[in-house]
Enzyme design. Sequence first.
Site, short mmCIF file in Angstrom:
data_model
loop_
_atom_site.label_atom_id
_atom_site.label_comp_id
_atom_site.label_asym_id
_atom_site.label_seq_id
_atom_site.Cartn_x
_atom_site.Cartn_y
_atom_site.Cartn_z
CB CYS A 74 4.22 2.24 2.15
SG CYS A 74 4.20 0.48 1.96
CE LYS A 100 -2.06 -9.18 1.66
NZ LYS A 100 -2.25 -7.76 1.29
CG ASN A 101 -2.97 -8.45 -2.56
OD1 ASN A 101 -3.05 -8.14 -1.38
ND2 ASN A 101 -1.85 -8.40 -3.24
NE ARG A 129 -1.07 -5.91 7.48
CZ ARG A 129 -0.67 -4.81 6.86
NH1 ARG A 129 0.29 -4.09 7.38
NH2 ARG A 129 -1.24 -4.43 5.74
CG ASP A 183 2.71 -8.64 -3.53
OD1 ASP A 183 3.33 -7.58 -3.39
OD2 ASP A 183 1.46 -8.70 -3.47
NE ARG A 191 1.91 0.19 -1.64
CZ ARG A 191 1.46 -0.93 -1.10
NH1 ARG A 191 1.92 -1.34 0.05
NH2 ARG A 191 0.53 -1.64 -1.72
C1 UD1 Z 1 -1.38 -3.89 -4.87
C2 UD1 Z 1 -1.21 -5.05 -3.94
C3 UD1 Z 1 0.25 -5.27 -3.59
C4 UD1 Z 1 1.06 -5.42 -4.87
C5 UD1 Z 1 0.80 -4.24 -5.80
C6 UD1 Z 1 1.47 -4.40 -7.15
C7 UD1 Z 1 -3.27 -5.13 -2.72
C8 UD1 Z 1 -4.00 -4.90 -1.46
N1 UD1 Z 1 -1.98 -4.81 -2.74
O1 UD1 Z 1 -0.94 -2.71 -4.17
O2 UD1 Z 1 0.35 -6.45 -2.81
O3 UD1 Z 1 2.43 -5.47 -4.54
O4 UD1 Z 1 -0.62 -4.10 -6.04
O5 UD1 Z 1 1.07 -5.57 -7.76
O6 UD1 Z 1 -3.83 -5.63 -3.67
N2 UD1 Z 1 1.03 4.36 -7.87
C9 UD1 Z 1 1.06 5.74 -7.97
N3 UD1 Z 1 -0.10 6.42 -7.70
C10 UD1 Z 1 -1.27 5.79 -7.37
C11 UD1 Z 1 -1.28 4.38 -7.28
C12 UD1 Z 1 -0.11 3.69 -7.54
O7 UD1 Z 1 2.09 6.34 -8.27
O8 UD1 Z 1 -2.28 6.47 -7.15
C13 UD1 Z 1 2.28 3.59 -8.15
C14 UD1 Z 1 2.80 2.88 -6.89
O9 UD1 Z 1 3.61 3.71 -6.13
C15 UD1 Z 1 3.56 1.70 -7.50
C16 UD1 Z 1 2.73 1.37 -8.75
O10 UD1 Z 1 1.95 2.53 -9.04
O11 UD1 Z 1 4.83 2.12 -7.90
C17 UD1 Z 1 1.81 0.18 -8.61
O12 UD1 Z 1 1.06 0.33 -7.41
P1 UD1 Z 1 -0.39 -0.36 -7.23
O13 UD1 Z 1 -0.57 -1.36 -8.30
O14 UD1 Z 1 -1.40 0.72 -7.11
O15 UD1 Z 1 -0.23 -1.09 -5.85
P2 UD1 Z 1 -1.32 -1.29 -4.75
O16 UD1 Z 1 -2.67 -1.35 -5.36
O17 UD1 Z 1 -1.09 -0.32 -3.63
#
Ligand code: UD1
Length: 432
Positions: free
Chosen positions: A117, A22-23, A399, A307, A122
């Site tokens: 979220c 999925k991811n 999902r 996850d 996030r």
């Molecule tokens: C993706 C995965 C999710 C997984 C996560 C961490 C998908 C669709 N989802 O989510 O299943 O749990 O990676 O492996 O692939 N952050 C910020 N600012 C930003 C972006 C991130 O502060 O602009 C923080 C987030 O709040 C979190 C950390 O960085 O604490 C990591 O988040 P991120 O790796 O970006 O997660 P996702 O890409 O949303």
Amino acid sequence: MARFRITGGTPLSGSVEVSGSKNGSLPLLAAALLVDGEVVLHNIPSIRDINTMIQMLRALGAKAEFRQDGGLAIDSSTVDSVKAPYDLVRRMRGSFYVAGPLLARFGEAQVPLPGGCVIGSRPVDFHIRGFKALGAQVEEKYGVMHGRAERLVGTRIYMDPRLRSVGATVNLTLAATLAEGTTVIENASREPEVVDCQNLLAACGADIEGIGTTTLTIHGVDRLHGTEWTAISDRMEAGTFLIAGALTRGDVTIGSIVPEHLHMVTELLEQAGCEIDTGDRSIRLRMDRRPDAVDVMTAPYPGYPTDLQPATGVLMSVANGVSVIEETIFDARFNYVDELLRMGADVRVMEGAAIFKGVPQLSGAPVLATDIRAGAALILAGLCAEGVTEVSGGALVDRGYEDITGKLRSVGAEIEGLPEADPESSDDECLA
Ligand code: UD1
């Protein structure tokens, strides 16, 4: 499915084939927006989040159709809108992945900010900071990110090493492939799903050095060409089934996977007392007793995946001894614990960690899934609990997991999916 009804106690036995990731698939679909030509994607899972992304591509004007051989053919030559509908972004945060490609190829992106979220804060500030660094004019107004750039320009992007972001790495890599000049992204994520997207881009003609490392050097090209690509298998689904095998004291073989992607998980399962045999494309797990308690801390890849933290929490809730799980990525990711307590678990959540005092057995109860992974974890809790467990909020599980009921039944689980009791109940929880 709206709900899952599980009768616990049957050891799982047999083989399960894992679906495409999925991811991993979501970035591949977004990447197709950059490509001048047709991209055909194989091994794309049939799940609701993919359907949402397909709807997003179509809303932007792209063609996205499944072919008879199962390949998803995407042609973005017909894109005629740079506005991502709020309804789709609201349903799935991964929709924000279209921002980078729209900016890079079409010079403009209007994408609603994803908002709150249940698993924790996030924001998308890293994405937006990166777009600005690449020369885009970005405004955030009325809940929408509106970016414009005649052509993005390569730059050096230094990401926070303490908060490595999968999403920002993907979005900024997508954007930089068509930028003018060279972009260096430091402290990039190197999750297999990120790497698969980079490999697809390279197959389409992108010039990326450092794939699979934390420093990416992307030399922008003028156009990308079409290709065929097979998405990697879903390591979260694989990990979920392995933990299910451990919890039910079963003997399961998980096939169609890349075992290396699950290294930390099999390591933990071995420490918990499981017997693990790794093949080229499969992992067999055998377990015949209560698991031993193991401490674990989530971390970006190659660390322990956040996850799988909820499913691992379920395993530790029935372990012999006390274990501490530290969650370093999402601050509200222990929300499944309150439901586990209702099943007889003994867990105390502290800031950023939870202490699991293993109990000999959980007891079945009606419980509520609040996100995809919490839902899968509660299904696992039901598989090992005494009696019947009913997990509502099941649409969330759909999902991210392709036919979880059918796959679990094929290895002996007593589980059935039940239709919606309340048609008004929402399908719009956040992505995980
Ligand atoms: C993706 C995965 C999710 C997984 C996560 C961490 C998908 C669709 N989802 O989510 O299943 O749990 O990676 O492996 O692939 N952050 C910020 N600012 C930003 C972006 C991130 O502060 O602009 C923080 C987030 O709040 C979190 C950390 O960085 O604490 C990591 O988040 P991120 O790796 O970006 O997660 P996702 O890409 O949303």
